[in-house]
Design a protein around this motif. Structure first.
Motif: not given
Ligand code: FES
Ligand code: FE
Length: 425
Positions: A67-79, A81-84, A109-115, A124-128
């Motif tokens: 549930g822990d995630y981070i976001t990173v910006d690479v140019g115009r992309h934001s990504v 990254i999460v541990r499922d 942050g830390s989440v149960g799902n990505l809302v 869900t944390l596997d992207g579905k």
């Protein structure tokens, strides 16, 4: 006649002037000014380099729990990254599949799902896509999962690749380099400190500055307490012959001891020969020989992995295009360089210690970070001075030292080679 240029969200404009700039780079010399200044080159860098190669952005201990995630910006992309829930590391484009809102707003942050905050589409944390209200009976949730981004963990160092088909030679890098890194058990570490600095300079000046220690003796009083600048190339002379001979003898003695202890230490260098260029080498450290600290002794009493001895020198690992790492017996320091604008660059430094090390008892953050806080600040000043210089119309590319700037030349060779390959596509 086609008078309207086709709209392309990502392919940057490569005109004849830009092709000529790339083709006319003089080997053995610093780059022409537009490489450090132009928005057009910057856009090309973000597409041809940062959207197509393996980019180091984080470490596994950034997201230690499900549930822990981070976001990173690479140019115009934001990504994101999460541990499922199954402990797998996943990366997704940080864009909602409904109407495209940025999904995760925070850096971590830390989440149960990505809302999604907009209309609460829930992944869900596997992207579905698990939940989307009011979309009607015919709506296919399976067709609206998050878009994945390639991610690899190299002994706990996280690399992402935004290309549909990433460079395949990462597998070879893994085979060759993991034996050097794994004994340090990065995945049993915790982050003791992380500092972002913004340098008012082009990202390539940050990287070039990292790839030489020509500037170290005059600019890094704290770093050179423990770091032998000879390890990075020096012209032999009568004045330094004894020092160089002593350093070579020390390197050979320690390298054979380390190898006998099962720690690969000799140099591997394919910085400008592969798409995923890298270099790795374990080098002796000065004074106590234990760590990059103000006295050369360990900063954390709890050694990493199964290490029985503290004098393991510093394992340096460099990757193209944007990272370098120092692995020692007691702590690890990682550096990730992310371009923000032609003349603005983020440098993220992360210090890791054993996860069971206790602050104030086993280590002190001030002491742990002292050398690289000082060194980063000195390097920032050097990069910013260089940026001011290349902005001056009088700037012209100057020659690299064949002894001390060989790795800078390899960085530029790799960079120009990758741009050339992109332009030929
Ligand atoms: Fe994300 Fe609507 S844009 S739920
Ligand atoms: Fe430096």
């Amino acid at each position: 006649m086609n008078i309207i240029a086709p709209l392309s969200p990502s392919r940057p404009r490569v005109d004849d002037a830009l092709r000529a700039l790339i083709a006319n780079r003089v080997p053995g010399h610093s780059l022409d000014a537009p490489f450090y200044l132009s928005q057009q080159v910057f856009d090309l860098d973000m597409e041809a380099i940062f959207a197509r190669h393996w980019i180091h952005v984080a470490v596994e201990p950034d997201i230690p729990e499900p549930g822990d995630y981070i976001t990173v910006d690479v140019g115009r992309h934001s990504v994101v990254i999460v541990r499922d829930d199954d402990q797998q590391i996943r990366a997704f484009h940080n864009v909602c599949r409904h109407r495209g809102s940025r999904l995760c707003q925070e850096q971590q942050g830390s989440v149960g799902n990505l809302v999604c905050p907009y209309h609460q589409w829930t992944y869900t944390l596997d992207g579905k896509l698990a939940y989307a209200e009011h979309m009607g009976a015919g709506f296919d949730k399976r067709a609206h999962g998050l878009k994945p981004v390639h991610v690899q963990s190299l002994a706990g160092l996280l690399f992402i690749c935004l290309a549909d088909t990433p460079p395949t030679d990462f597998a070879r890098l893994r085979d060759e380099v993991e034996p050097y890194l794994l004994p340090h058990h990065l995945n049993d570490c915790k982050i003791a400190a992380q500092i972002d600095i913004i340098e008012e300079g082009n990202w390539k000046l940050t990287m070039e500055n990292n790839r030489e220690c020509y500037h170290c003796a005059a600019n890094h009083p704290e770093l050179t307490i423990s770091l032998f600048e000879y390890g990075f190339g020096y012209q032999p002379s009568a004045a330094n012959a004894q020092q160089l001979a002593d350093f070579d003898a020390l390197s050979q003695r320690l390298e054979s001891e380390w190898q006998a202890d099962g720690l690969p230490s000799s140099e591997l260098d394919c910085l400008d020969e592969r798409i995923t260029g890298y270099r790795v080498r374990r080098l002796p450290l000065d004074r106590a020989g234990e760590s990059e600290t103000l006295d050369g002794r360990v900063a954390s009493r709890k050694l990493l992995g199964n290490f029985q001895r503290a004098d393991l020198g510093g394992l340096s690992f460099w990757t193209q295009p944007n990272a370098w790492f120092h692995f020692m017996s007691d702590h690890i320091v990682t550096f990730s360089v992310l371009p923000i604008a032609p003349e603005k660059t983020l440098v993220r430094t992360t210090w890791l210690v054993h996860k069971d090390a206790r602050e104030h008892e086993d280590y002190d953050v001030e002491n742990l970070t002292a050398v690289w806080r000082a060194t980063n600040s000195q390097d920032r000043a050097l990069v910013e001075m260089s940026q001011q210089g290349v902005r001056n119309p009088a700037y012209q590319p100057g020659p690299y030292s064949p002894y001390a700037e060989g790795l800078v030349e390899k960085f530029c060779n790799w960079y120009v080679g990758r741009l050339t390959a992109y332009c030929l596509e």
